[in-house]
Design an enzyme around this catalytic site. Structure first.
Site, PDB file in Angstrom:
ATOM      1  N   GLU A  77       0.785  -1.232   0.000  1.00 26.30           N
ATOM      2  CA  GLU A  77       0.000   0.000   0.000  1.00 26.30           C
ATOM      3  C   GLU A  77       0.814   1.279   0.000  1.00 26.30           C
ATOM      4  O   GLU A  77       0.322   2.308  -0.461  1.00 26.30           O
ATOM      5  CB  GLU A  77      -0.932  -0.007   1.228  1.00 26.30           C
ATOM      6  CG  GLU A  77      -1.903  -1.167   1.282  1.00 26.30           C
ATOM      7  CD  GLU A  77      -2.952  -1.096   0.173  1.00 26.30           C
ATOM      8  OE1 GLU A  77      -3.149  -0.006  -0.392  1.00 26.30           O
ATOM      9  OE2 GLU A  77      -3.557  -2.132  -0.132  1.00 26.30           O
ATOM     10  N   SER A 333     -26.722 -24.947  55.362  1.00 29.42           N
ATOM     11  CA  SER A 333     -25.709 -25.434  56.316  1.00 29.42           C
ATOM     12  C   SER A 333     -24.284 -25.226  55.853  1.00 29.42           C
ATOM     13  O   SER A 333     -23.355 -25.678  56.522  1.00 29.42           O
ATOM     14  CB  SER A 333     -25.935 -26.933  56.566  1.00 29.42           C
ATOM     15  OG  SER A 333     -27.183 -27.164  57.191  1.00 29.42           O
TER      16      SER A 333
END
Length: 656
Positions: A77, A333
């Site tokens: 590019e 519990s």
């Protein structure tokens, strides 16, 4: 001193450009409106979170991608990217000459900086737009530098559909982080942005293949040797778009919230998280309608969470978007181990202390066991293992609910009580609200010698959860005694050397199981997010089998001396291999004063304990002297070097 004319002009020009830059700054909002990538403790991707609007725009810097990708991009590019100032005069002149000769635009002369400007502020493709892009390119170079411009392109380049940037493209097309893409994959990522819809590999694989191969043949494309170019060209292109990674969705959104960093780190382990999610999905398929589950696994020492499933993310009927690991529920519990450890710490009881599980009233309250029956006289160890309610309430009555609530807070589990209600005896049976993460943190203290610390999903210094070391929440001796009691086989089979406890809230609304081995702590919650009951649900029936499978996913780490600790706490001894306790015999009643404990057989050396506390032995290691501190019930234990153990309950009578 006046500046020379040329320098003055340059200074004036520079000042003017700076003023223009400040007056008309580039719009960087698209670069800032990005998603996040959440990674595990080793940098492996857990989840990708989209940018606003559902666009997969994931930030990436030039230094994070392989060098061959950047080299290929620059070669394709903008070959003179490293030396121009945002606009390449040679490329502009070439484009202008081609336009004059052909009467149309042949090449645009755009630099990577100009492309980044266009990606930031899309405009129609006109000469005016080109001029603006050129000016913006200069600004971007000035503001961001070369690496910043590359980062903008790598983050914003269109990759087809709602994918932007090479990080999103790499995850969607190859299923791997961009840091690990090869040459062929890098060529496709550079090629697709030229015509993102026409080159989508899932829709136009042949066109994508041709574009990629053309990129590989481009002169100077990453200075590839011929053999590497040929090998890359032989690779196929992907023909389907992969789903974005989505492990640990609840944790990922939790840690990414409010974070500016593009990559957010966690303490999780991607492999374990994947295994835990698969296990949870299987469990969910067997649950009733609208029921869900949450599971957490953490390192015992660091309290760093290694895996967490907080619900069924995609199931609207199971309230999947809620983080159920942070939902406040009744633990039943499951808090009893802390209660017993505090009672042991303060001398209110010991593992061998005989307690009464018989009908009793505490003011206007007459608690019952889950099974409605009573066990009579039992040791504290057995009462805890059997999760009997009357002994637990009696211990809470002796300890004091306020002290227990304060210990919960110090361990990182701030107790949530009904509005206006004080801490009271029902705390022993789960009359308080906690979260799964908090409960796992409390359980970790039992397995880690009483040390406080909150679970955490972000790396960093450990989060303390209690008072300073000079005032420990729980002593190591009491914590180890309770840990020894809880180490027991899983009812349906599972890893050995794991301590565990279950809990069931009133009406079967919540089923819990928490446990620990030598390295890990884990917790499981099963229930309905809306709080309605699951008929017949219990922690032992629903959550405990899941906990056993969770520990089956972990590296084996049985607690050292698990058998010895269990026996010392009053549990079964197992095989005895010739070891014998000669005196005192089981059930003996002895007077006050010095007692000589004698043993035979077994593998030397032998070790003697009373109620889990070591007793000094003689030189021959076959006997030990013990002076009972007073009347009461005790458990005498002898251990050999091979782990065999024998114990006997005895009673020391007081004065006639």
């Amino acid at each position: 001193m006046a500046l020379p004319g040329g320098m003055a002009a340059l200074a004036l020009l520079g000042g003017g450009l700076l003023a223009l830059d400040r007056a008309f700054p580039p719009d960087l909002s698209r670069l800032e409106a990005v998603g996040r990538v959440v990674v595990d403790r080793e940098g492996r991707v857990l989840s990708a979170l989209p940018a606003p609007g559902g666009v997969w725009r994931l930030p990436v810097g030039a230094a994070e991608v392989p060098g061959h990708l950047v080299a290929m991009l620059v070669a394709a590019e903008d070959r003179r990217f490293r030396w121009h100032f945002g606009v390449d005069p040679l490329a502009v002149m070439r484009a202008a000459a081609q336009w004059v000769r052909a009467g149309r635009v042949v090449s645009g002369g755009s630099t990577l900086s100009m492309q980044a400007a266009r990606l930031l502020e899309p405009r129609p493709r006109t000469l005016r737009s080109k001029a603006i892009e050129a000016l913006r390119a200069v600004q971007l170079e000035w503001r961001l530098g070369k690496q910043g411009v590359l980062g903008a392109w790598l983050t914003l380049a269109p990759m087809g559909g709602n994918l932007e940037g090479v990080r999103a493209g790499s995850l969607a097309w190859f299923g791997r982080p961009v840091e690990r893409v090869g040459v062929a994959e890098a060529a496709l990522l550079v090629a697709v942005p030229r015509r993102p819809e026409a080159l989508r590999p899932d829709r136009h694989p042949e066109a994508a293949l041709a574009a990629r191969d053309a990129m590989l043949r481009r002169r100077g494309a990453g200075a590839l040797p011929e053999w590497e170019r040929l090998a890359a060209a032989a690779e196929p292109v992907p023909r389907t778009r992969r789903a974005m990674p989505g492990l640990a969705p609840h944790v990922s959104r939790e840690v990414a919230r409010g974070q500016a960093a593009p990559v957010v780190r966690t303490t999780l382990d991607a492999g374990l998280q994947r295994g835990l999610e698969a296990l949870a999905a299987e469990v969910l398929r067997g649950l009733p309608a609208r029921a869900s589950a949450a599971v957490v696994v953490a390192e015992l020492g660091s309290r760093e969470v290694r895996a967490l499933v907080a619900g069924d993310w995609l199931a609207e009927g199971r309230a999947g978007a809620l983080d159920l690991s942070r939902a406040v529920r009744s633990p039943g519990s499951a808090l009893k181990p802390l209660l017993y450890a505090m009672a042991f710490e303060r001398g209110l009881a010991g593992p061998g202390t005989v307690m009464e599980d018989l009908p009793r009233r505490f003011g206007d309250w007459a608690p019952e066991n889950y099974a409605r029956g009573f066990s009579g006289r039992v040791t504290a160890a057995d009462a805890l293992r059997q999760s009997l309610n009357l002994p637990a309430v009696a211990l809470m009555d002796a300890l004091g609910p306020l002290r227990f609530a304060s210990a919960l807070k110090a361990l990182g589990a701030v107790p949530r009580l009904p509005p206006g209600a004080p801490a009271a005896l029902p705390l022993a049976l789960g009359g308080v609200g906690v979260t799964l993460r908090e409960l796992a943190g409390v359980t970790a203290a039992i397995g880690d010698g009483g040390r406080a610390g909150r679970l955490r999903v972000r790396p960093g210094p450990a989060e303390a959860a209690g008072p300073p070391a000079s005032a420990p929440v729980l002593g190591p001796r009491a914590a180890e005694a309770v840990a020894g009691i809880l180490v027991q086989p899983f009812p349906g089979g599972g890893p050995e050397g794991v301590g565990w406890k279950t809990g069931t809230s009133w009406g079967g609304r919540d089923a819990w199981a928490v446990g620990f081995d030598a390295r890990h702590v884990a917790g499981v919650w099963v229930g309905r997010p809306d709080g309605t009951a699951i008929p017949g649900a219990t922690g032992r029936g629903l959550a405990l089998p899941v906990l056993a499978r969770v520990f089956g996913l972990l590296p084996a780490a049985p607690r050292p001396g698990a058998v010895a600790a269990r026996v010392a706490a009053g549990g079964p001894a197992g095989t005895v291999d010739g070891l014998r306790l000669l005196f005192p015999p089981a059930g003996a009643v002895i007077g006050e004063g010095s007692v000589v404990i004698r043993a035979a057989g077994g593998q030397r050396p032998l070790f003697f304990l009373v109620d889990g506390v070591p007793v000094a032995s003689g030189a021959a290691r076959r006997e030990a002297g013990w002076t009972p501190p007073g009347p009461g019930f005790y458990r005498v234990t002898v251990l050999d070097a091979a782990g065999a153990a024998v114990s006997a309950p005895v009673r020391v009578r007081g004065p006639e």
